[in-house]
Design an enzyme around this catalytic site. Sequence first.
Site, short mmCIF file in Angstrom:
data_model
loop_
_atom_site.label_atom_id
_atom_site.label_comp_id
_atom_site.label_asym_id
_atom_site.label_seq_id
_atom_site.Cartn_x
_atom_site.Cartn_y
_atom_site.Cartn_z
CD GLU A 21 14.57 30.15 3.16
OE1 GLU A 21 13.80 31.73 3.61
OE2 GLU A 21 13.76 30.22 1.99
NE ARG A 61 0.74 -5.63 8.15
CZ ARG A 61 -1.07 -5.20 7.39
NH1 ARG A 61 -1.80 -5.51 8.63
NH2 ARG A 61 -1.15 -5.66 6.41
CD GLN A 79 19.19 -9.82 2.92
OE1 GLN A 79 18.76 -10.10 2.31
NE2 GLN A 79 19.68 -9.68 3.77
#
Lengths: 381, 78
Positions: free
Chosen positions: A244, A270, A281
């Site tokens: 798992e 944007r 940055q």
Amino acid sequence: MDFSWSDEQLAYKRAVVGFAQKELRNGLMERDQKAEFSRENWNKCAQFGIQGLPFPETYGGANADILTTMLTMEGLGYGCADNGLIFAINAQMWSVQMPIFKFGTELQKQKYLPGLISGQIIGAHGMSEPDSGSDAYSMRTRAEKVDRGYVLNGSKTFVTNAPVADMAVVFATVDPKRGMWGVTGFVVDMGTPGFTVSRHIDKMGLRTSPMGELIFEDCFLPEENRLGPVGAGANIFKDSMEWERACILGSHIGTMELQLERSIAYARAREQFGQPIGKFQTVANRIVDMKVRLETARLLLYKVAWLRSQGKSATMEAAMAKLYLGEAFVQSGLDAIRTFGGWGYMTEFEVERDLRDALGGVLYSGTSDIQRNIIARYLGL
Amino acid sequence: MNHETILLEYIKQELLRGRKSDLKVEDDLLSNGIIDSLGILQLVAFIEERFHIQVPDEDVVFENFQSVKVLSDYLAKF
Ligand SMILES: Cc1cc2nc3c(=O)[nH]c(=O)nc-3n(C[C@H](O)[C@H](O)[C@H](O)COP(=O)(O)OP(=O)(O)OC[C@H]3O[C@@H](n4cnc5c(N)ncnc54)[C@H](O)[C@@H]3O)c2cc1C
């Protein structure tokens, strides 16, 4: 060292991405809000072959190796935004199908595997109890030996798939004084007298994966329902957890890749202060960190899958992968939300859901603390 | 070195690390918590690497791991 995938493996991954994007996106936002499980999408995955991937053709599987299986999960994570569905499928594959396949009698395999793989039935896995989580082997659920079988008494909690399950793999102790050596596995069908599923448990994330409790009250199980030898339950459980941890995390890689792509696209589109936010940055660095985290997580996971494909034990490596990926997925979710600003916080943008889903990953299959304990022990600490 | 000596040394040095230097081959490793669940994982990994054998998961039971002596008898079957 060979880091390349075969054309066949890559083609399969592409097919899974295409399938998931086309078939599994319907109505997710509403289902997440209402905490609704989609049986329809579960069945679509079964028909596509997800549930049966690493299992033999005799039981309806595809006989894929672990690396291909993990790559498929990566594709599913990328194409399918429904992390809850993927989680529920993985819970069944690794902690129900795999223990039956590895430790079950031929009769048990014939009875359950074809149905679980085809989507006809659903399975759950009951280990955790109200008083035993990380310390799983201190369980209270008893399996008392009687003539021709066992009588189970106790309860299991946080059981994924319980409200929709047709059967469950559960663990009970034949002798609490024996600790882990008393833990024994059983398969149990819904409708067995003395076995009930109680309330649906609502949760923060992975809301489309149903969760409930299993209750045993003088529940008689015949000898043929025992899974593996008496006292081998702890090792059966350990084996499931290793599978798992490796495979459930594959889908996280896919989701993190999608988060990264969406963050890059948004940071380019944007604009604030007259330029794309990606030119700042701090924003760029945050996305760079997402990329580095994704690639390091991927390498850790591929190593575990490779070790297992070689038949080698990978306990420490699986713990490192689980720890790192679980935490990386949470961080990636946070970074994506920060990049999207206020929109990232709004449900309609479908960015915040991943973070809620990711938090489950630092808890299930052993919390991050427990993974650290395993690693520390293997380091000789 | 036979199985018993190798196992006894490994358990004393790596799993107990000085906690029980007088460990004997007949001592019960499990009932008294001398080896816990993580210790068993390590022991199985050690056996597989050192003796080049694959211990089937269903064989990791109390009856095969209770003491160094019992474990050595089990390993002699390979
Ligand atoms: C989404 C989800 C799905 C799940 N699905 C299933 C399922 O299908 N079947 C099932 O059986 N269970 C399932 N679980 C339960 C899961 O396995 C447990 O939640 C998990 O093992 C932790 O147990 P607990 O919640 O009781 O926490 P506890 O064990 O009580 O832990 C509480 C805190 O203490 C810390 N802690 C405990 N022990 C130690 C230690 N030795 N060292 C350091 N820190 C420690 C933990 O890390 C944690 O921070 C699921 C859980 C989640 C969140």
